[in-house]
Design an enzyme around this catalytic site. Sequence first.
Site, PDB file in Angstrom:
ATOM      1  N   HIS A 156      45.939  16.628 119.650  1.00 18.25           N
ATOM      2  CA  HIS A 156      45.648  16.399 121.071  1.00 18.25           C
ATOM      3  C   HIS A 156      46.686  17.121 121.946  1.00 18.25           C
ATOM      4  CE1 HIS A 156      43.934  12.255 119.698  1.00 18.25           C
ATOM      5  NE2 HIS A 156      42.899  13.016 120.017  1.00 18.25           N
ATOM      6  N   LYS A 168      35.558  -0.556 119.804  1.00 19.67           N
ATOM      7  CA  LYS A 168      36.307  -1.373 118.839  1.00 19.67           C
ATOM      8  C   LYS A 168      37.638  -1.767 119.474  1.00 19.67           C
ATOM      9  CE  LYS A 168      36.239   2.477 116.824  1.00 19.67           C
ATOM     10  NZ  LYS A 168      36.744   3.600 116.198  1.00 19.67           N
ATOM     11  N   ARG A 225      37.739  20.837 115.754  1.00 20.33           N
ATOM     12  CA  ARG A 225      38.596  21.091 114.592  1.00 20.33           C
ATOM     13  C   ARG A 225      37.832  21.773 113.466  1.00 20.33           C
ATOM     14  NH1 ARG A 225      40.044  14.918 114.448  1.00 20.33           N
ATOM     15  NH2 ARG A 225      37.811  15.052 114.812  1.00 20.33           N
ATOM     16  N   SER A 259      42.896  10.677 114.853  1.00 22.63           N
ATOM     17  CA  SER A 259      43.541   9.385 115.149  1.00 22.63           C
ATOM     18  C   SER A 259      43.193   8.383 114.055  1.00 22.63           C
ATOM     19  CB  SER A 259      43.071   8.857 116.498  1.00 22.63           C
ATOM     20  OG  SER A 259      43.443   9.737 117.519  1.00 22.63           O
TER      21      SER A 259
END
Length: 167
Positions: free
Chosen positions: A23, A47, A96, A134
């Site tokens: 990031h 979540k 990515r 992450s």
Amino acid sequence: MTTSQLPRIAIYPGSFDPLTNGHVDIIERGARIFDSIIVAILGNVEKTPLFSEKERVEILRNVFKGHANVQVETFSGLLVDYAQLKKASVIVRGLRAVSDFEYEFQMALMNRHLAPGIETVFMMPAEQYTYISSRLIKEVFTLGGEVTGLVPPIVEEKLRGKQKAKK
Ligand code: PNS
């Protein structure tokens, strides 16, 4: 003032739970090509996040405190509404690998459908960050793996703090 003279504001949205060096790489690249870049942290993630909204803001502001054209904010609701509110004409997303493409493609086209004036620009992080996410950082750290070099030092510190608090 013509459109080309207006400051080019970009939004870089995400959950950032937690911020990774991938990031950071994308934000630094964005800050070099746009007049300003707003890192927009999604507040109401579905979540339960590992880091609260307040913690994620604190981490990002700490990491980018020396960057005059990087702002860190939170948002809720539709991203395009927030982008319009902030007068941003570009949404930045990192790509990515091919596996990211389908989800990103759907989001970019949906955002274009909702707000045709906003362009999504994809940027690739440096190769050494292409496998970092992450989700994997959280998993590896929780299971005792090493994440040094994959996240900013402040994130590692905060992860350790969470681990200590659990014990
Ligand atoms: O880091 P993430 O979780 O991949 O980021 C996803 C994010 C925040 C960019 C996306 O969930 C989003 O834009 N949410 C806001 C709600 C919205 O606008 N949804 C429609 C997207 S097409």
